[in-house]
Scaffold this motif. Structure first.
Motif, PDB file in Angstrom:
ATOM      1  N   LYS A   1       2.235   7.099  -6.924  1.00 16.86           N
ATOM      2  CA  LYS A   1       1.288   8.118  -7.391  1.00 16.86           C
ATOM      3  C   LYS A   1       1.820   9.540  -7.243  1.00 16.86           C
TER       4      LYS A   1
ATOM      5  N   THR B   1       1.246   4.082  -3.000  1.00 22.75           N
ATOM      6  CA  THR B   1       1.024   5.507  -2.714  1.00 22.75           C
ATOM      7  C   THR B   1       2.189   6.341  -3.238  1.00 22.75           C
TER       8      THR B   1
ATOM      9  N   ARG C   1       0.826  -1.202   0.000  1.00 20.15           N
ATOM     10  CA  ARG C   1       0.000   0.000   0.000  1.00 20.15           C
ATOM     11  C   ARG C   1       0.862   1.255   0.000  1.00 20.15           C
ATOM     12  N   THR C   2       1.927   1.240   0.793  1.00 19.38           N
ATOM     13  CA  THR C   2       2.830   2.394   0.833  1.00 19.38           C
ATOM     14  C   THR C   2       3.559   2.546  -0.491  1.00 19.38           C
TER      15      THR C   2
END
Length: 324
Positions: A190, A187, A183-184
């Motif tokens: 992006k 992120t 997830r990190t």
């Protein structure tokens, strides 16, 4: 009193030493000087152009092995550097770096986007590139930072050297190579700064990458891979690594948690780059090189003679069956 260093006397000393093959002691007797002065006479003969030393051209590349590897593995660019028996790993890297730099420079065209990873052999190679400084390249870091202790062998450092020596800008991937949570990682991808670098990797014309193994990888050496990671990759059949992407014998990226935690050029991106050159020294990565070629993670190779011979001596794996 005769001039000790006249051109005629220098020609005599040079003739006796270089053409007639006399030792310096015998030359001294003919020229009527002390033996200690003979070296000075010979040095002056070179300085004045009386002696012009030429060396027959040396071809550092083993063209026969290059042709065999191109034929057997279907590669485009292959550079095999001759080596001396008994070379250490450090000496192999230096030989590849010194003699393959011109070939790499010829591959990189003005205006190219060049993706680059890190490694000791790549470090030697880029430091021998000519300082032309006129190619207007965009050099892109192909893998994040292994850890906070940036070494001269890391992608961000060798990338800057390429941009400086050949001319152009360097785009740094300001992120860790390994991020513990998917997830990190997603992120970070992006973020505009990271996204821009990632997008440039997809537009590269040339990539310069190392080929590692599970046993001989910067991630193992610097403690990034945990014992759990190593075991998971081993269970998944990992035989090699390019840009932090571990792959199996078919060159397919291993489906492990690690795959979703790496910040680097993706396998699909590497396959689309027109020239992805694996830079390797030594003979301990044959399975990894063969698999990387098989999976189209590299389509060119720069390697030393010993590594090339070992690669050619290894039987090819059976062809994969096509899916029905």
């Amino acid at each position: 009193m005769p001039n000790l260093y006249s051109d005629d006397r220098l020609r005599l000393a040079a003739r006796l030493y270089y053409i007639d093959g006399l030792g310096q002691n015998e030359v001294a007797k003919f020229v009527k000087v002390s033996q200690a002065k003979v070296s000075r006479l010979l040095a002056l003969a070179r300085e004045r152009g009386i002696v012009r030393i030429t060396v027959a051209d040396y071809e550092p590349r083993h063209t026969e092995l290059e042709a065999q590897i191109r034929s057997r593995f279907g590669l485009g660019t292959v550079v095999v550097i001759k080596t001396v028996e008994g070379f250490t790993n450090t000496e192999l890297r230096k030989a590849v770096g010194h003699f393959a730099a011109d070939a790499l420079n010829a591959l990189i065209k003005p205006g190219d986007v060049v993706a680059i990873a890190g490694g000791r052999t790549i470090h030697e190679l880029v430091h021998h590139l000519p300082e032309v400084r006129n190619k207007a390249l965009t050099v892109v870091q192909a893998m994040g930072s292994v850890d906070s202790n940036v070494s001269a062998f890391d992608a961000q450092e060798v990338g800057r050297v390429v941009a400086q020596r050949l001319g152009g800008s360097f785009l740094a991937l300001n992120a860790p190579a390994y991020i513990p949570e998917k997830r990190t990682r997603d992120t970070l991808l992006k973020l505009p700064q990271v996204r821009a670098v990632h997008d440039h990797l997809g537009r590269a014309q040339v990539a310069i990458v190392g080929v590692g193994t599970l046993e001989n990888s910067v991630f193992v050496e610097r403690g990034t891979l945990s014992p759990e990671n190593i075991q998971e990759l081993r269970d998944a059949g990992a035989v090699g690594e390019v840009c932090g992407r571990f792959f199996d014998k078919n060159g397919e990226e291993c489906e492990t948690d690690w795959r979703d935690q790496v910040m680097s050029a993706e396998a699909a991106q590497l396959r689309k780059i027109p020239q992805t050159i694996g830079v390797v020294s030594g003979n301990d990565r044959t399975a990894a090189i063969s698999a990387a070629i098989r999976g189209r993670l590299i389509n060119g190779l720069i390697i030393d003679e010993t590594g090339a011979m070992t690669l050619l001596a290894t039987p090819l794996p059976p062809a994969r069956r096509k899916a029905k």
